[in-house]
Design an enzyme around this catalytic site. Structure first.
Site, PDB file in Angstrom:
ATOM      1  N   ASP A 188      50.144  52.511  43.968  1.00 45.07           N
ATOM      2  CA  ASP A 188      51.024  52.767  42.826  1.00 45.07           C
ATOM      3  C   ASP A 188      51.255  51.458  42.087  1.00 45.07           C
ATOM      4  OD1 ASP A 188      53.039  53.307  40.997  1.00 45.07           O
ATOM      5  OD2 ASP A 188      54.106  54.672  42.339  1.00 45.07           O
ATOM      6  N   HIS A 193      57.613  48.176  39.070  1.00 44.35           N
ATOM      7  CA  HIS A 193      57.973  47.728  40.404  1.00 44.35           C
ATOM      8  C   HIS A 193      57.583  46.277  40.684  1.00 44.35           C
ATOM      9  CE1 HIS A 193      58.821  51.924  40.952  1.00 44.35           C
ATOM     10  NE2 HIS A 193      57.578  52.232  40.643  1.00 44.35           N
ATOM     11  N   ILE A 208      62.399  47.739  40.343  1.00 47.04           N
ATOM     12  CA  ILE A 208      62.997  48.620  41.341  1.00 47.04           C
ATOM     13  C   ILE A 208      61.957  49.043  42.371  1.00 47.04           C
ATOM     14  CG2 ILE A 208      64.727  49.461  39.713  1.00 47.04           C
ATOM     15  CD1 ILE A 208      63.071  52.012  39.392  1.00 47.04           C
ATOM     16  N   GLY A 211      60.158  55.101  44.263  1.00 48.49           N
ATOM     17  CA  GLY A 211      60.843  56.219  44.894  1.00 48.49           C
ATOM     18  C   GLY A 211      60.114  56.699  46.136  1.00 48.49           C
TER      19      GLY A 211
END
Length: 286
Positions: A188, A193, A208, A211
């Site tokens: 990902d 990120h 961040i 998820g």
């Protein structure tokens, strides 16, 4: 129009072959924070190829090459800065092997829901071994800000209330400041990120955590602390991504045992238990 719901859902499913090795599985587990302590037997089952266990959530990275990026899907032309993962579900039919080749993976857009100010793209995928053994089905809900209002269905509403009593298990899991940088090596590559400027443009102070990293980390904690370390007991696992988590924070995982299921919420300790995952359920075998 950035999202053509009819074109997206009417497209032929994407099918292809995927493969993975011990290295891929171990790298994924390390991205979840496995390996502390490095020589602990409970951690070596995730980080050492001898008797390697595979968390079912590895499915979320194993099949990404077949699904392709969102922007490459028919009928979908969106800005990655507007994308957030809304929810995820995995149904496990058989334990994932530590290494595999010739795995048939299929992916398709099953629905596009109109939430008014946003759209939710529902991606469904499945995988089976060369001999036809079914491994898993998965369902991802992708939340795209600013792409609603096209007159589509709003979609179902699912809400899971945890019992009004103290959790049966409370597990605190520290994360590292480089957690997202390591996790993204499993596939990902969203700059949200890693890139501070990209994160600020998307409305966040700093990059961040994925998820799906929170999702996998939570299941690992539940397997280790509630299911006796047995990954094969997990049969279904679903969640909603209710809030953000910053690498370096402590993840608090509360688990209620209720009617043969595990009801879970996950929060960020340092931000007054701000919710990260909600409406989370693990169905498991005895």
């Amino acid at each position: 129009m950035p999202i053509d719901a009819a074109k997206a859902t009417g497209a032929e499913p994407r099918t292809g072959e995927i493969a993975w090795s011990n290295k891929d599985v171990i790298l994924y587990h390390l991205g979840l924070g496995a390996g502390t302590p490095a020589t602990g037997a409970d951690e070596l089952r995730y980080t050492y190829e001898k008797n390697l266990h595979v968390l079912p959530t590895f499915a979320t990275v194993a099949g990404t090459k077949v699904g392709g990026s969102l922007s490459a899907l028919p009928g979908i032309d969106i800005n990655l800065r507007a994308v957030l993962h809304g929810g995820q579900e995995i149904v496990v039919h058989n334990p994932l092997p530590a290494k595999a080749k010739g795995v048939k993976a299929t992916s398709r857009v099953s629905n596009v829901y109109d939430k008014g100010k946003a759209a939710v793209i529902v991606l469904e995928s499945s995988a089976e071994l060369e001999d036809g053994t079914k491994l898993y089905d998965s369902r991802a809900e992708i939340f795209v800000r600013g792409e609603g209002g096209f007159g589509g269905e709003r979609g179902p509403v699912t809400k899971i209330d945890v019992p009004e009593r103290p959790a049966d298990h409370t597990i605190d899991v520290p994360t590292s400041a480089d957690q997202a940088l390591l996790y993204r090596l499993s596939g990902d590559w969203n700059p949200l990120h890693a890139d501070p400027d990209f994160a600020k443009a998307a409305g966040f102070d700093t990059p961040i955590l994925h998820g799906l990293c929170s999702y996998g980390l939570t299941l690992k904690a539940v397997v280790d602390n509630v299911l006796g370390g047995d990954v094969s007991r997990v049969k279904r696992y679903r969640t909603k991504f209710a809030g953000i988590f910053f690498p370096g924070e402590t993840m608090r995982i509360r688990v209620w045992e209720e009617d043969g299921k595990l009801l879970i919420n996950t929060s960020a300790v340092e931000r007054d238990d701000a919710i990260v995952l909600s409406d989370t359920v693990v169905e498991y075998s005895a």
